[in-house]
Design an enzyme around this catalytic site. Structure first.
Site, PDB file in Angstrom:
ATOM      1  N   GLU A 244      77.295-100.493  -1.253  1.00 24.28           N
ATOM      2  CA  GLU A 244      76.335-100.290  -0.431  1.00 24.28           C
ATOM      3  C   GLU A 244      76.320-101.161   0.748  1.00 24.28           C
ATOM      4  O   GLU A 244      76.051-102.365   0.467  1.00 24.28           O
ATOM      5  CB  GLU A 244      75.124 -99.955  -1.210  1.00 24.28           C
ATOM      6  CG  GLU A 244      74.026 -99.819  -0.212  1.00 24.28           C
ATOM      7  CD  GLU A 244      72.446 -99.215  -0.914  1.00 24.28           C
ATOM      8  OE1 GLU A 244      72.567 -99.031  -2.290  1.00 24.28           O
ATOM      9  OE2 GLU A 244      71.801 -99.097  -0.163  1.00 24.28           O
TER      10      GLU A 244
ATOM     11  N   ASP B 281      70.575 -93.691 -12.899  1.00 25.83           N
ATOM     12  CA  ASP B 281      70.420 -95.066 -12.600  1.00 25.83           C
ATOM     13  C   ASP B 281      69.552 -95.736 -13.672  1.00 25.83           C
ATOM     14  O   ASP B 281      68.520 -95.056 -14.256  1.00 25.83           O
ATOM     15  CB  ASP B 281      69.637 -95.277 -11.235  1.00 25.83           C
ATOM     16  CG  ASP B 281      70.629 -95.629 -10.239  1.00 25.83           C
ATOM     17  OD1 ASP B 281      71.377 -96.156 -10.531  1.00 25.83           O
ATOM     18  OD2 ASP B 281      70.284 -95.612  -9.053  1.00 25.83           O
TER      19      ASP B 281
ATOM     20  N   LYS C 238      74.268 -96.181 -14.125  1.00 29.34           N
ATOM     21  CA  LYS C 238      74.495 -97.290 -13.115  1.00 29.34           C
ATOM     22  C   LYS C 238      73.769 -98.349 -13.082  1.00 29.34           C
ATOM     23  O   LYS C 238      72.437 -98.068 -13.257  1.00 29.34           O
ATOM     24  CB  LYS C 238      74.577 -96.409 -11.767  1.00 29.34           C
ATOM     25  CG  LYS C 238      74.873 -97.260 -10.786  1.00 29.34           C
ATOM     26  CD  LYS C 238      75.145 -96.846  -9.139  1.00 29.34           C
ATOM     27  CE  LYS C 238      74.031 -96.225  -8.559  1.00 29.34           C
ATOM     28  NZ  LYS C 238      73.094 -97.262  -8.231  1.00 29.34           N
TER      29      LYS C 238
HETATM   30  O1  KIV Z   1      69.525 -94.892  -6.132  1.00 30.32           O
HETATM   31  C1  KIV Z   1      70.391 -94.495  -5.237  1.00 30.32           C
HETATM   32  O2  KIV Z   1      70.269 -93.364  -4.317  1.00 30.32           O
HETATM   33  C2  KIV Z   1      71.342 -95.266  -5.054  1.00 30.32           C
HETATM   34  C3  KIV Z   1      72.625 -94.922  -3.899  1.00 30.32           C
HETATM   35  C4  KIV Z   1      72.076 -95.494  -2.633  1.00 30.32           C
HETATM   36  C5  KIV Z   1      73.865 -95.412  -4.337  1.00 30.32           C
HETATM   37  O3  KIV Z   1      71.892 -96.094  -5.770  1.00 30.32           O
END
Ligand code: KIV
Length: 261
Positions: free
Chosen positions: A179, A81, A110
């Site tokens: 989500e 992320d 992401k």
């Molecule tokens: O950071 C995370 O855990 C997420 C998931 C909820 C998809 O982005």
């Protein structure tokens, strides 16, 4: 799993299983499981650092979590992320943030939302960085949204999410997290896209599912949203083990002769 498998799974109607992970030991367990891919989510801010949102985590912290997961799960496809605001700066700073996550061991990044991100996504993809999108409830915008709640319930809001998902696909995203959106909307988006959707609180019509490690393993008894199925009660298991150890220590039952040098 590799990048080309995401579309291949969708074409073969094979569902994708994804779970979050943030540390080496958990990643080792994950590596020996059949789970397809792993998300080093910025939810680490909440699950690992105890914050009440995902906002406080930094690129440096996300890189460290990503590197630890890579060491534990070298054979899994890792999505890292990009944290809050790290991709809302200048193009070169945004690319540097993505580069840091990739250099830490992720095979893709992401990021949340479509609007204002499309040029960056095209640039990252053209630079060799696969990008996963994230729409619906986007936790980095929690203060804009006004709470953790289902998105796209009204037709105009649903239309925006559908339009954004098509824009993300066009910009080059290889997959999309949906989500907390109504099942019917997630299904419609999944049917409209060639790239797979991976749902959390988005119903069975998505092309895959993702859950947070601590949630799926039942580590926090107070967290029980409607969408969550707990596959274990590790809170209880760990607590019982700790109490058994405590009793053994206090009762002089641990360590035994065999456990001593
Ligand atoms: O950071 C995370 O855990 C997420 C998931 C909820 C998809 O982005």
């Amino acid at each position: 799993m590799k990048i080309s498998d995401f579309r291949a799974y969708k074409a073969a109607l094979k569902k994708i299983s994804m779970v979050t992970c943030y540390d080496y030991t958990s990643a080792m367990i994950l590596n020996s499981s059949q789970i397809d891919c792993v998300l080093v989510g910025d939810s680490a801010a909440m699950t690992m650092h105890g914050h009440d949102s995902t906002l406080p985590i930094s690129v440096e912290q996300m890189s460290q979590h990503t590197a630890a997961v890579k060491r534990g799960a070298p054979s899994k496809f890792i999505v890292g992320d990009l944290p809050f605001l790290s991709y809302r700066k200048s193009l070169s700073e945004n690319v540097e943030a993505a580069g840091e996550i990739m250099r830490a061991g992720a095979q893709s990044v992401k990021l949340e939302g479509a609007r204002g991100n499309l040029e960056l996504i095209r640039h990252l993809v053209n630079s060799g960085i696969p990008v996963m999108g994230h729409l619906g409830l986007t936790p980095q915008s929690i203060h804009q949204i006004g709470g953790f709640k289902v998105q796209g319930k009204l037709p105009p809001d649903a239309e925006v999410i559908l339009d954004d998902s098509l824009a993300l696909q066009k910009a080059g995203c290889f997959a999309l997290v949906l989500e907390c959106v109504p099942q019917a909307l997630a299904q419609k988006i999944s049917e409209a896209l060639e790239i797979p959707t991976i749902g959390i609180g988005a119903g069975v019509g998505c092309d895959g599912q993702v859950l947070v490690w601590q949630d799926l393993l039942g580590m926090n008894p107070n967290f029980k949203p409607k969408f969550l199925r707990k596959y274990a009660d590790l809170h209880q298991v760990i607590q019982a083990a700790l109490n058994a150890y405590d009793q053994d220590v206090k009762g002089l039952k641990f360590p035994s002769k065999e456990e001593s040098y």
